[in-house]
Design a protein around this motif. Structure first.
Motif, PDB file in Angstrom:
ATOM      1  N   SER A 132       0.689  -1.259  -0.060  1.00  0.00           N
ATOM      2  CA  SER A 132       0.029  -0.173  -0.124  1.00  0.00           C
ATOM      3  C   SER A 132       0.819   1.321   0.048  1.00  0.00           C
ATOM      4  O   SER A 132       0.093   2.346  -0.254  1.00  0.00           O
ATOM      5  CB  SER A 132      -0.836  -0.092   1.264  1.00  0.00           C
ATOM      6  N   TYR A 135       0.782   3.877  -2.911  1.00  0.00           N
ATOM      7  CA  TYR A 135      -0.048   5.092  -2.913  1.00  0.00           C
ATOM      8  C   TYR A 135       0.322   6.257  -2.142  1.00  0.00           C
ATOM      9  O   TYR A 135       0.022   7.329  -2.691  1.00  0.00           O
ATOM     10  CB  TYR A 135      -1.596   4.627  -2.221  1.00  0.00           C
ATOM     11  N   PRO A 140      -7.108   8.311   0.433  1.00  0.00           N
ATOM     12  CA  PRO A 140      -8.005   7.072   0.273  1.00  0.00           C
ATOM     13  C   PRO A 140      -9.157   7.337   0.015  1.00  0.00           C
ATOM     14  O   PRO A 140      -9.718   8.811   0.006  1.00  0.00           O
ATOM     15  CB  PRO A 140      -7.712   6.567   1.792  1.00  0.00           C
ATOM     16  N   PRO A 141     -10.142   6.513  -0.184  1.00  0.00           N
ATOM     17  CA  PRO A 141      -9.669   5.037  -0.281  1.00  0.00           C
ATOM     18  C   PRO A 141      -8.955   4.620  -1.441  1.00  0.00           C
ATOM     19  O   PRO A 141      -8.922   5.286  -2.246  1.00  0.00           O
ATOM     20  CB  PRO A 141     -11.140   4.138  -0.242  1.00  0.00           C
ATOM     21  N   GLN A 142      -8.086   3.800  -1.384  1.00  0.00           N
ATOM     22  CA  GLN A 142      -7.103   3.212  -2.378  1.00  0.00           C
ATOM     23  C   GLN A 142      -7.786   1.823  -2.951  1.00  0.00           C
ATOM     24  O   GLN A 142      -7.606   0.779  -2.212  1.00  0.00           O
ATOM     25  CB  GLN A 142      -5.886   3.136  -1.975  1.00  0.00           C
ATOM     26  N   THR A 146      -6.341   3.201  -8.027  1.00  0.00           N
ATOM     27  CA  THR A 146      -5.833   4.404  -7.769  1.00  0.00           C
ATOM     28  C   THR A 146      -4.604   4.778  -8.330  1.00  0.00           C
ATOM     29  O   THR A 146      -3.548   3.888  -8.279  1.00  0.00           O
ATOM     30  CB  THR A 146      -6.074   4.321  -6.118  1.00  0.00           C
ATOM     31  N   PHE A 182      -2.429  -4.062   1.891  1.00  0.00           N
ATOM     32  CA  PHE A 182      -2.113  -3.011   3.139  1.00  0.00           C
ATOM     33  C   PHE A 182      -1.535  -3.631   4.469  1.00  0.00           C
ATOM     34  O   PHE A 182      -1.333  -4.823   4.283  1.00  0.00           O
ATOM     35  CB  PHE A 182      -3.444  -2.307   3.338  1.00  0.00           C
ATOM     36  N   ASP A 223      -4.444   1.164   7.745  1.00  0.00           N
ATOM     37  CA  ASP A 223      -5.469  -0.027   7.493  1.00  0.00           C
ATOM     38  C   ASP A 223      -4.842  -1.341   7.706  1.00  0.00           C
ATOM     39  O   ASP A 223      -3.962  -2.078   7.164  1.00  0.00           O
ATOM     40  CB  ASP A 223      -5.927  -0.150   6.003  1.00  0.00           C
ATOM     41  N   LEU A 290      -3.566   5.486   4.518  1.00  0.00           N
ATOM     42  CA  LEU A 290      -3.528   4.563   3.781  1.00  0.00           C
ATOM     43  C   LEU A 290      -5.105   3.605   4.389  1.00  0.00           C
ATOM     44  O   LEU A 290      -4.956   2.855   5.057  1.00  0.00           O
ATOM     45  CB  LEU A 290      -2.158   3.432   3.714  1.00  0.00           C
ATOM     46  N   ILE A 291      -5.868   3.590   3.282  1.00  0.00           N
ATOM     47  CA  ILE A 291      -7.014   2.938   3.719  1.00  0.00           C
ATOM     48  C   ILE A 291      -7.491   2.038   2.375  1.00  0.00           C
ATOM     49  O   ILE A 291      -7.893   2.711   1.330  1.00  0.00           O
ATOM     50  CB  ILE A 291      -8.328   3.583   4.260  1.00  0.00           C
ATOM     51  N   GLY A 292      -7.436   0.729   2.320  1.00  0.00           N
ATOM     52  CA  GLY A 292      -7.845  -0.040   1.143  1.00  0.00           C
ATOM     53  C   GLY A 292      -9.256  -0.201   0.806  1.00  0.00           C
ATOM     54  O   GLY A 292      -9.952  -0.655   1.847  1.00  0.00           O
ATOM     55  N   ASP A 293      -9.469  -0.635  -0.263  1.00  0.00           N
ATOM     56  CA  ASP A 293     -10.651  -0.966  -0.708  1.00  0.00           C
ATOM     57  C   ASP A 293     -10.755  -2.306  -1.428  1.00  0.00           C
ATOM     58  O   ASP A 293     -10.223  -2.596  -2.579  1.00  0.00           O
ATOM     59  CB  ASP A 293     -11.373  -0.111  -1.680  1.00  0.00           C
TER      60      ASP A 293
END
Length: 342
Positions: A132, A135, A140-142, A146, A182, A223, A290-293
Motif C-alpha cells: 500500500s 499510494y 484514500p480509499p485506495q 488508484t 495493506f 489499514d 492508507l485505507i484500502g478497498d
C-alpha cells in the motif's frame, strides 16, 4: 501429486504464515534463505515437526535475490508450480538510510527472479509482494485503479517491482500477479515495526521492565489486518484462471494513536502516561493515510478479512505479555480462541 511452492523471504512474518498455510494444503514447500553466521529460522522451526510421520515437506536452500545464477539453478532443481517473492528490505524508515540497498533488494531483486524464471525450464505461477506504500500521498480509499504516489525509497523500489511484474506478464505471457497488501501484522511481526514495537513495550511496561516508549508521528492512519489471513489471499491469487492484481485490506483505517490507546488499555494501562515524542522516528516524507478497498478481492477471490486493527492490537498484546512470561521467547502461534478480546 503434491504441488511444489518456492518462497523467498520464508523466514519473515508473511513467509512463515504462508509456508504454514501451504503445508496444511499438502504442498511441498521450499524456502530461500540468506547465508548468515546465526540462524534466523525461529518463525518456521515449528514447521519441521512431523507428528503424523509422513515426512517433512519443508526444505530450505541458501540463495539471495542478488544472485541470478543461483536463482536459475534453484528453479531448475526444485521445479516449483508456484513462486512467492516475499523477500525485500521492507522497513520504510530504514529505506531512507539505505536507499541503494533497498533499490537493489526490493526492486532489482524482483527482475532477477523474473529473469531466472524466464531462463529456467519451468513455468511457475508468480506472486509479487506489493504494498500500500505505493499510494503514498494519494488520498484514500485506495483500490487497484488508484494512482500511485510513492513517498519513500522503499515505495519507489516496490513501484519498479510492481511494473516489471506487469511487464513480464504482458511481454512473456507469464502468470504473474501483484498482491497490493495493506499493513498486516501479527505476533510474528519484526520488533522494529511500529505495531510490534508498541505491543512489546506494553508487555515490558506492564511487567515493570521499562517506563516509556518513544514514538514519532502518531497521527498517521493505517489499514491494519492480520497477516495469517492475508497469506490466504496471496494463495488465492494464484488459483484463479487468469492473472490479475489485487488489493488486500480491511477497509478500516485507524491512527497510530488509536493503536496505542487500544494496546495499552488492554493491559490496563493509560498510554499517555508512557509515550514520549522522539523526532528521530519521523520519516523525511510522511504518508498520512492508507485505507484500502478490497472489493475486487472479495468478489473475485472470495477473500474477506475478519480481524480489525483494534482486535489485532489486543491479540498482539496478549502474545507479547505471554512471551515475556516465558523469558521473552517468541510465541510462534496464537490460538484466537485463547485470547480475550473484551
Amino acid at each position: 501429486m503434491s504441488k511444489i511452492a518456492l518462497i523467498t523471504g520464508i523466514t519473515g512474518q508473511d513467509g512463515s504464515y504462508l509456508a504454514e498455510l501451504l503445508l496444511g494444503k499438502g504442498y511441498e514447500v521450499h524456502g530461500v534463505i540468506r547465508r548468515a553466521s546465526t540462524f534466523n529460522t525461529h518463525r518456521i522451526d515449528h514447521l519441521y515437526e512431523d507428528p503424523h510421520g509422513v515426512g517433512v515437506k519443508l526444505h530450505l536452500h541458501y540463495g539471495d535475490l542478488s544472485d541470478g545464477v543461483r536463482l536459475v539453478t534453484l528453479l531448475n532443481e526444485i521445479a516449483p508450480d508456484e513462486v512467492y517473492n516475499l523477500a525485500a528490505q521492507s522497513h520504510v524508515r530504514v529505506s531512507f538510510d539505505e536507499p541503494e540497498h533497498t533499490a537493489d533488494t526490493t526492486g532489482t531483486g524482483t527482475v532477477r527472479l523474473l529473469e531466472a524464471i524466464r531462463a529456467s525450464k519451468v513455468r511457475p505461477k508468480f506472486y509479487q509482494a506489493s504494498t500500500s506504500e505505493l499510494y503514498g500521498a494519494t488520498p484514500p480509499p485506495q483500490d487497484e485503479e488508484t494512482p500511485f504516489y510513492p513517498r519513500s525509497p522503499y515505495a519507489a523500489a516496490k513501484l519498479y517491482s510492481y511494473w516489471i511484474t506487469k511487464n513480464y506478464r504482458e511481454a512473456y505471457d507469464m502468470f504473474a500477479v501483484n498482491g497490493i497488501l495493506f499493513n498486516h501484522e501479527s505476533p510474528r511481526r519484526g520488533e522494529t515495526f511500529v505495531t510490534r514495537k508498541i505491543t512489546r513495550a506494553v508487555a515490558a511496561i506492564k511487567a515493570g521492565q521499562q517506563e516509556h516508549l518513544y514514538m514519532g508521528n502518531i497521527d498517521s492512519i493505517r489499514d491494519w489486518g492480520y497477516a495469517a489471513e492475508y497469506v490466504e489471499g496471496m494463495w488465492r491469487m494464484l488459483q484463479v484462471d487468469e492473472p490479475e492484481d489485487f488489493v488486500l485490506a480491511t477497509g478500516d483505517g485507524i491512527t497510530v494513536r488509536d493503536f496505542l490507546e487500544v494496546s495499552f488499555a488492554h493491559a490496563g494501562l493509560n498510554w499517555e502516561d508512557h509515550i514520549k515524542y522522539d523526532p528521530r522516528y519521523l520519516r523525511p516524507t510522511e504518508v498520512d493515510a492508507l485505507i484500502g478497498d478490497p472489493s475486487k478481492a472479495k468478489a473475485k477471490l472470495g477473500w474477506v478479512p475478519t480481524i480489525s486493527g483494534r482486535e489485532l492490537a489486543k491479540l498482539m498484546v496478549v502474545a507479547d505479555i505471554e512471551a515475556l512470561k516465558h523469558g521473552d521467547k517468541w510465541i510462534d502461534k496464537v490460538q484466537l480462541a485463547s485470547w480475550d478480546a473484551s
